[in-house]
Design a protein around this motif. Structure first.
Motif, mmCIF file in Angstrom:
data_model
loop_
_atom_site.group_PDB
_atom_site.id
_atom_site.type_symbol
_atom_site.label_atom_id
_atom_site.label_comp_id
_atom_site.label_asym_id
_atom_site.label_seq_id
_atom_site.Cartn_x
_atom_site.Cartn_y
_atom_site.Cartn_z
ATOM 1 N N LYS A 68 -20.821 -21.358 -7.045
ATOM 2 C CA LYS A 68 -20.794 -21.202 -5.730
ATOM 3 C C LYS A 68 -19.799 -19.819 -5.580
ATOM 4 C CE LYS A 68 -21.076 -25.731 -3.843
ATOM 5 N NZ LYS A 68 -20.393 -26.684 -2.816
ATOM 6 N N PRO A 69 -20.175 -18.607 -5.680
ATOM 7 C CA PRO A 69 -19.293 -17.171 -5.428
ATOM 8 C C PRO A 69 -18.845 -17.553 -4.010
ATOM 9 C CG PRO A 69 -21.848 -16.875 -5.259
ATOM 10 C CD PRO A 69 -21.591 -18.308 -5.892
ATOM 11 N N ARG A 70 -17.751 -16.664 -4.096
ATOM 12 C CA ARG A 70 -16.710 -16.443 -2.797
ATOM 13 C C ARG A 70 -17.509 -15.255 -1.955
ATOM 14 N NH1 ARG A 70 -11.190 -16.087 -4.473
ATOM 15 N NH2 ARG A 70 -10.582 -16.326 -1.887
ATOM 16 N N ALA A 71 -18.006 -14.381 -2.612
ATOM 17 C CA ALA A 71 -18.406 -13.085 -1.807
ATOM 18 C C ALA A 71 -19.727 -12.838 -2.383
ATOM 19 C CB ALA A 71 -17.412 -11.982 -2.182
ATOM 20 N N THR A 84 -24.566 -18.066 -17.258
ATOM 21 C CA THR A 84 -23.191 -18.250 -17.951
ATOM 22 C C THR A 84 -22.132 -18.136 -16.900
ATOM 23 O OG1 THR A 84 -24.304 -17.896 -20.181
ATOM 24 C CG2 THR A 84 -21.688 -18.164 -19.857
ATOM 25 N N ALA A 85 -21.919 -16.723 -16.314
ATOM 26 C CA ALA A 85 -20.807 -16.312 -15.615
ATOM 27 C C ALA A 85 -20.997 -17.363 -14.369
ATOM 28 C CB ALA A 85 -21.027 -14.827 -15.280
ATOM 29 N N LEU A 86 -22.266 -17.590 -13.804
ATOM 30 C CA LEU A 86 -22.079 -18.490 -12.532
ATOM 31 C C LEU A 86 -21.863 -19.694 -12.855
ATOM 32 C CD1 LEU A 86 -25.632 -16.908 -11.160
ATOM 33 C CD2 LEU A 86 -23.506 -16.812 -10.081
ATOM 34 N N LYS A 87 -22.248 -20.440 -13.880
ATOM 35 C CA LYS A 87 -21.792 -21.646 -14.285
ATOM 36 C C LYS A 87 -20.361 -21.880 -14.355
ATOM 37 C CE LYS A 87 -26.062 -23.515 -16.667
ATOM 38 N NZ LYS A 87 -26.288 -23.804 -17.778
ATOM 39 N N LYS A 88 -19.768 -20.762 -14.910
ATOM 40 C CA LYS A 88 -18.341 -21.072 -15.265
ATOM 41 C C LYS A 88 -17.542 -20.717 -13.907
ATOM 42 C CE LYS A 88 -14.507 -18.641 -17.561
ATOM 43 N NZ LYS A 88 -14.228 -17.303 -18.685
ATOM 44 N N GLY A 89 -18.176 -19.877 -12.816
ATOM 45 C CA GLY A 89 -17.519 -19.821 -11.513
ATOM 46 C C GLY A 89 -17.199 -18.045 -11.519
ATOM 47 N N VAL A 90 -17.524 -17.546 -10.416
ATOM 48 C CA VAL A 90 -17.052 -16.103 -10.187
ATOM 49 C C VAL A 90 -16.708 -15.881 -8.780
ATOM 50 C CG1 VAL A 90 -18.468 -15.186 -12.030
ATOM 51 C CG2 VAL A 90 -19.449 -15.328 -9.924
ATOM 52 N N ASP A 91 -15.926 -14.942 -8.403
ATOM 53 C CA ASP A 91 -15.482 -14.887 -7.011
ATOM 54 C C ASP A 91 -16.613 -13.907 -6.398
ATOM 55 O OD1 ASP A 91 -12.819 -15.891 -6.948
ATOM 56 O OD2 ASP A 91 -12.399 -14.630 -8.749
ATOM 57 N N ILE A 92 -17.225 -12.885 -7.178
ATOM 58 C CA ILE A 92 -17.955 -11.803 -6.428
ATOM 59 C C ILE A 92 -19.124 -11.839 -7.127
ATOM 60 C CG2 ILE A 92 -17.883 -9.444 -5.631
ATOM 61 C CD1 ILE A 92 -14.667 -9.533 -5.554
#
Length: 500
Positions: free
Chosen positions: A74-77, A119-127
């Protein structure tokens, strides 16, 4: 006026100052007060006007202020852009700002494996900075959920429309919260953009930093009226002058052929078009950024969003089809207050088209009848001593399906690898003390110059050339593509103006 006076947090203004950016551009000065206040903004400014920081600064400021953690999937931006190159350049501009605020980022686009992105999305990213196609793929697979997006940005919205991406953009934006902030930036505002504005922006503030057709005051426009046979010699003269040059062709086949012709003539050149793999596109742009290649031969894929400092000259080897493309292509030069020259090559049969094009673009170019590469106007337009490098750019280019690597001459070892069958590749006049190895089905033969006799290996028969000069070197592996180079002359399957 400085950035702090517009409401930009001092920590971000300091990062810009470290990069020598202290004075806001007109589009930044116009939009930042509203975007930093949380308003939806529709911003229009020409290519090179500074739109990137106009949306990156409010994005980072907003996420830093809310202090919410990055959540898995769930990205924030979200920043949407039409091309991989533009996504990469936005990411490069964003990274120093994001690091200062402790924000994580990921780029999402096709042409490369999706696993690192997943992998990055699963871990969680802001943007997330994304091209629409790959992002929709990852959303469909359940790896990206846009329900927590606080701010959505559309960059080069008009180019999205030109490329047919708007249906995907609408589907993506439908998945973002209506309550979030949305910023839309575009070089032109037309009916296609109005559809997005009415559907997704809430009570937006519109800012136009310049006229939609206004050419840059420091950009000088010229048309060279010449014969078809003089185009390549004139291009060789212009591109062998000091400084970086971007040359535009109408087709990807034309870009490939012209890059090969320029390299053969001694101008270190790389190509950029849709037939290249992502790795090849990245490598070619790095060579152009670094200056090992002084000329970039590109299709309109590079007309938007490609930012390279100090491009002094833009040449339309093929006049573009319509005036918007002319303005965006030309925007590769005269950036950030620098001067630049734009040259359009025009043959007799193109006179009416070029006249209509320049009128619609709102410019009045200086037209000169040129008889060949020794015409004095060429030195005026591209001043300085001409430099030719024997063999052009030596580059190792594994290519995607159907694409041909850059021509490589000069010493050392040159590997030109092809996957599958496909195409005839010929390299003539290349000199080297090392060996040249081709891999692919079919027959391989060599008869060129090699200080050691050389060797070529292939899945089929191989005949070894003799150490003698002036011959032809050719490798066959299936159909026919590209051109055969023989004794210093290049016979291309398609001229750079026609393509297929």
């Amino acid at each position: 006026m400085n950035f702090a006076a517009l409401g930009v947090p001092s920590s971000l203004a300091q990062i810009l100052e470290q990069q020598g950016i202290t004075t806001p551009t007109p589009i930044q000065a116009a939009t930042l007060p509203d975007s930093l206040a949380g308003r939806d903004v529709l911003g229009r400014g020409r290519t090179g006007s500074g739109k990137t920081y106009a949306f990156l600064l409010p994005l980072v400021a907003r996420l830093d202020a809310s202090k919410l953690p990055a959540m898995p999937r769930k990205p924030r931006a979200l920043i949407l852009a039409p091309t991989r190159e533009l996504v990469g350049q936005i990411h490069a501009a964003l990274q120093p700002l994001a690091r200062a605020a402790g924000l994580s980022t990921v780029v999402v686009y096709g042409g490369v494996g999706q696993n690192p992105q997943v992998t990055a999305l699963k871990k969680g990213v802001d943007i997330v900075i994304a091209c629409p196609g790959r992002l929709e793929d990852l959303m469909g697979q359940g790896y990206a959920d846009l329900s927590a997006v606080e701010i959505t940005i559309l960059d080069e919205a008009d180019h999205m429309a030109d490329l047919g991406f708007l249906p995907g953009v609408r589907r993506i934006m439908d998945k973002t919260p209506q309550s979030g902030q949305r910023l839309l930036f575009s070089a032109t505002l037309d009916k296609a953009i109005d559809v997005l504005v009415k559907r997704f922006l809430t009570n937006p503030v519109t800012h136009e930093a310049d006229s939609a057709q206004s050419p840059v005051a420091t950009m000088h426009h010229h048309v060279l009226h010449l014969s078809r046979e003089q185009r390549v010699p004139v291009l060789v003269d212009l591109t062998s002058a000091p400084g970086r040059t971007v040359v535009f062709t109408r087709t990807k086949y034309g870009a490939k052929a012209l890059a090969r012709q320029l390299n053969k003539s001694g101008v270190p050149s790389v190509e950029l078009h849709g037939n290249l793999s992502q790795n090849a596109r990245t490598r070619n742009m790095e060579a152009f950024h670094a200056g090992t290649a002084t000329t970039l031969v590109a299709t309109d894929i590079a007309a938007r969003g490609i930012h390279v400092d100090d491009v002094a000259l833009v040449v339309h080897a093929d006049p573009p089809v319509e005036h918007k493309a002319y303005l965006h292509r030309s925007g590769r030069t005269a950036r950030a207050g620098n001067e630049g020259t734009v040259i359009t090559l025009m043959t007799d049969e193109q006179v009416r088209d070029v006249r209509d094009l320049t009128r619609q673009a709102g410019i009045k170019p200086v037209t000169t009848k040129v008889t060949g590469p020794d015409h004095p106007v060429l030195v005026q337009l591209a001043p300085g001593e001409r430099t030719l490098v024997p063999g052009g750019l030596v580059v190792e280019t594994p290519t995607g399906a159907g694409a041909q690597g850059a021509h490589a001459g000069g010493g050392g070892r040159n590997r030109n690898r092809r996957r599958g069958g496909g195409g005839q590749s010929a390299q003539g006049g290349g000199q080297g003390g090392g060996r040249s190895r081709g891999q692919g089905g079919g027959q391989s033969s060599q008869g060129g110059q090699s200080a050691q006799g050389g060797q070529r290996r292939s899945g089929g028969q191989a005949s070894q050339g003799q150490p003698q000069g002036g011959g032809q070197r050719r490798r066959r592996s299936g159909g026919q593509a590209g051109g055969a180079s023989q004794g210093g002359r290049t016979h291309s399957a398609s001229s750079f103006s026609r393509g297929r």
